[in-house]
Design an enzyme around this catalytic site. Structure first.
Site, PDB file in Angstrom:
ATOM      1  N   LYS A 286       0.842  -1.190   0.000  1.00 59.02           N
ATOM      2  CA  LYS A 286       0.000   0.000   0.000  1.00 59.02           C
ATOM      3  C   LYS A 286       0.879   1.244   0.000  1.00 59.02           C
ATOM      4  O   LYS A 286       1.889   1.300   0.696  1.00 59.02           O
ATOM      5  CB  LYS A 286      -0.905   0.021   1.231  1.00 59.02           C
ATOM      6  CG  LYS A 286      -2.065  -0.954   1.186  1.00 59.02           C
ATOM      7  CD  LYS A 286      -2.926  -0.800   2.428  1.00 59.02           C
ATOM      8  CE  LYS A 286      -4.114  -1.732   2.392  1.00 59.02           C
ATOM      9  NZ  LYS A 286      -4.937  -1.634   3.629  1.00 59.02           N
ATOM     10  N   GLU A 372     -19.239  -8.764   8.648  1.00 61.60           N
ATOM     11  CA  GLU A 372     -20.333  -8.197   9.431  1.00 61.60           C
ATOM     12  C   GLU A 372     -21.312  -9.262   9.920  1.00 61.60           C
ATOM     13  O   GLU A 372     -21.841  -9.156  11.041  1.00 61.60           O
ATOM     14  CB  GLU A 372     -21.067  -7.136   8.612  1.00 61.60           C
ATOM     15  CG  GLU A 372     -20.271  -5.875   8.350  1.00 61.60           C
ATOM     16  CD  GLU A 372     -19.357  -5.965   7.149  1.00 61.60           C
ATOM     17  OE1 GLU A 372     -18.632  -4.989   6.871  1.00 61.60           O
ATOM     18  OE2 GLU A 372     -19.361  -7.033   6.479  1.00 61.60           O
ATOM     19  N   ARG A 400     -25.375  -5.644   5.433  1.00 61.48           N
ATOM     20  CA  ARG A 400     -24.820  -6.923   5.004  1.00 61.48           C
ATOM     21  C   ARG A 400     -25.127  -8.039   5.992  1.00 61.48           C
ATOM     22  O   ARG A 400     -24.928  -9.214   5.681  1.00 61.48           O
ATOM     23  CB  ARG A 400     -23.301  -6.786   4.827  1.00 61.48           C
ATOM     24  CG  ARG A 400     -22.890  -5.805   3.753  1.00 61.48           C
ATOM     25  CD  ARG A 400     -21.441  -5.364   3.888  1.00 61.48           C
ATOM     26  NE  ARG A 400     -20.494  -6.432   3.670  1.00 61.48           N
ATOM     27  CZ  ARG A 400     -19.891  -6.685   2.503  1.00 61.48           C
ATOM     28  NH1 ARG A 400     -20.159  -5.929   1.457  1.00 61.48           N
ATOM     29  NH2 ARG A 400     -19.036  -7.654   2.384  1.00 61.48           N
TER      30      ARG A 400
END
Length: 647
Positions: A286, A372, A400
């Site tokens: 990243k 989730e 979700r």
């Protein structure tokens, strides 16, 4: 000698890249990285993830025939280089700006975005659907389908459900696992690159196919043993046994920043035949190529405008603490007094403020990854054993896990507390991240307590109230951004369940607000007073259970009753209207105006502009009130409000 024209100026669409040499593609990647950094310094946005896939983006578009070949990016945080290369460079500095490019992939924006995404872990499922559709239509030659998914998104069960289905369906697709954080790969280097080129080459695949055909002439047990031996041999060499077990042909890991490694492997996969799904494992960093982002990848996940030279981000003037911070501090205060208070989040510790909670109570804070569904049921399990779990999830992400909220929490009446951050409209992240449906999808669940504080001080009391509720589930919603600047109480005091409050007394009009729209209601009252009409302003505090006594009082003593919320139709206003209808309030001539969000998705913009677009400002309240009193026309933006006429 005149300076050479930058290659990026010559690449308007990916087909312009396909005759470039490897050396030219490396130059193009360098220019693309610089363009991405410069763009995000002006617009803000997701920088670290985009810098991490620059070479991968260049390689995929150079090797495959996009848009005919379908390229699906999971989540979409990392697609700024993709947008630059796919005909959108001239608009890239409108990224996340009003009327500009979306910060995520969007089908309506470009043919190079075959699937829209802003929530994670959807790419493999969508890609498999595209691959199966291709096969059903008998396309010749077969188009390639490439899904790029990050290792963080692989923590979601949906990704494994999709891989399991893909492995069994035998529809050829390529999944690129972008491993940039979890370090699940063995060492990456020349040997790994060599093995990846070897096992992805046509000659190796031809020998493998020949061996497989020969094995079919032996008894089935021998054939099966031979296949498993080959899979495990490659798994031991590469570390891909898990993916092999799911039915994927595993290649990798390879250096995702080395085009000398990426290009030959991608070409091999492009030219390979067969119907076996393939997983290419690439390792990236990243923030690659920009020192401040490399040094602090999490900080540069999402950034405000910044100075390219120093990396210093533009800071807003000091203001009130954010709702997120207030929630976290209030929860820490409750946990200090109650050892059963625990916190759960789904890969968003800093976004939900629970990083602060984790520092104070490291053994009582649980980050379950992008999962989730698991987070909700895990919290339900904690509740069965007497713990007091707070499940802190953005409103848009709790969608979700709706089945788990219903089946595992509500039906069992377990005291899980849902702290729903980013409720309402959320500005630059747009419709995909707007938390506008929670009131509707939670309000229909029996036994659920639903609260919405009107300011940050009320949020402190809200946390205390949720802590005290130990016999049923509860939820409270609060917005993104800073609070109002009101003084915070030293300690939260639990509210009486289902009771609102009168904030200002008036006569002609009553405005019953849920959540932070109370501030607009008070400003509307000032303007109505200037027009000769006094207004009663009430803070509902609770959507469920409703304060029916307060509603009946407002209905009896006012000509007009307006409700206002920053949620979709079917929420608070609908519940109030339902009660009024059955109480007979409309039989007495009450004029009722429920102000909700319009029945459409609201695009990214500033939060203030979104509220104007939605018709939920003080000006709109005044217009609705005057219209209901017969002193003005129905506002043009009243499509989100349902007017019930008097008899």
């Amino acid at each position: 000698m005149p300076p050479q024209t930058p290659l990026l100026d010559r690449v308007r669409v990916p087909s312009d890249m396909r005759n470039l040499s490897a050396e030219q593609l490396r130059q193009l990647a360098d220019e693309l990285r610089a363009e991405t950094i410069d763009t995000v310094s002006v617009t803000g946005g997701h920088l670290g993830a985009s810098l991490g896939v620059v070479e991968l983006t260049v390689a995929i578009h150079a090797v495959f025939e996009t848009p005919r070949d379908r390229l699906i990016w999971d989540v979409g945080h990392q697609t700024y280089p993709h947008k630059i290369l796919t005909g959108r460079r001239d608009r890239i500095r409108t990224l996340r700006q009003p009327g500009g490019l979306s910060g995520f992939t969007r089908r309506s924006e470009s043919e190079y975005d075959p699937f829209g995404a802003a929530h994670s872990s959807t790419s493999i499922s969508a890609g498999l659907g595209m691959a199966v559709a291709r096969d059903l239509k008998g396309e010749t030659p077969k188009r390639n389908v490439i899904a790029v998914i990050g290792d963080g998104a692989m923590s979601a069960g949906m990704a494994y459900e999709a891989m399991n289905n893909a492995g069994a369906s035998r529809s050829r697709m390529i999944v690129v696992l972008n491993d940039n954080d979890m370090s699940i790969a063995p060492p990456v280097g020349a040997m790994s690159a060599y093995l990846s080129r070897l096992i992805s080459s046509r000659s190796f695949l031809s020998i493998r196919d020949f061996a497989a055909r020969m094995a079919k002439h032996f008894p089935r047990t021998i054939e099966r043993t031979a296949k498993r031996a080959e899979e495990y041999a490659r798994g031991i060499l590469t570390g891909g046994t898990l993916f092999e077990e799911l039915g994927f042909y595993y290649v990798g890991p390879i250096d995702g920043h080395n085009l000398d490694h990426l290009l030959p492997v991608l070409r091999n996969l492009r030219d390979s035949e067969g119907d076996e799904p393939i997983l290419l494992h690439v390792v990236t960093q990243k923030g690659k190529g920009y020192a401040p982002a490399e040094a602090s990848a999490d900080k540069y996940h999402g950034v405000s405008k910044f100075n390219v030279v120093t990396g210093e981000q533009t800071k807003a003037p000091p203001g009130p603490p954010s709702y997120t911070k207030v929630f976290a501090q209030a929860l820490i205060a409750e946990a200090e007094r109650n050892p059963n208070v625990v916190a759960v989040n789904a890969a968003m510790p800093s976004g939900t403020g629970l990083d602060a909670f984790a520092k104070r109570f490291p053994d009582r804070c649980f980050d379950v990854g992008i999962a989730e569904q698991h987070a909700v049921t895990f919290a339900a399990g904690l509740a069965t054993e007497g713990m007091a779990p707070f499940c802190a999830i953005y409103s848009t992400f709790l969608q979700r896990a709706y089945d788990q909220v219903v089946h595992d929490v509500a039906i069992q009446s377990l005291p899980v507390r849902f702290a729903m951050d980013r409720a309402g409209l959320v500005g630059a992240d747009g419709a995909t991240h707007a938390g506008v449906y929670d009131l509707a999808y939670l309000g229909c669940l029996p036994g659920m307590v639903i609260m919405a504080p009107s300011d940050e001080a009320e949020l402190v009391h809200c946390v205390a109230t949720a802590t005290a509720i130990d016999d049923r589930p509860s939820a409270f919603r609060y917005p993104r951004g800073e609070g109002t600047g009101i003084a915070l109480p030293e300690r939260g005091v639990p509210w009486e369940i289902g009771k609102g409050r009168i904030v200002r007394e008036g006569s002609s009009v009553a405005v019953l607000a849920l959540g932070p729209r109370l501030g607009d209601a008070l400003r509307a009252a000032d303007e109505l007073a200037a027009n000769g009409f006094t207004a009663t302003i009430a803070d509902a505090r609770f959507m469920k259970p409703l304060d029916t006594a307060l509603i009946d009082q407002l209905a009896r003593h006012h000509e007009v009753l307006i409700t206002i919320e920053d949620g979709a139709s079917g929420g608070f206003g609908a519940a109030v209207g339902h009660h009024l209808a059955w109480s007979g309030a409309f039989d007495s001539g009450l004029r009722f105006r429920p102000m909700v969000l319009p029945d459409r998705f609201i695009d990214h913009n500033t939060p203030a502009a979104q509220l104007i677009d939605a018709g939920l400002t003080a000006k709109d309240i005044v217009a609705h009130a005057l219209s209901a009193l017969g002193r003005g026309a129905v506002p043009e933006n009243a499509q989100g409000s349902v007017a019930i006429p008097a008899r």
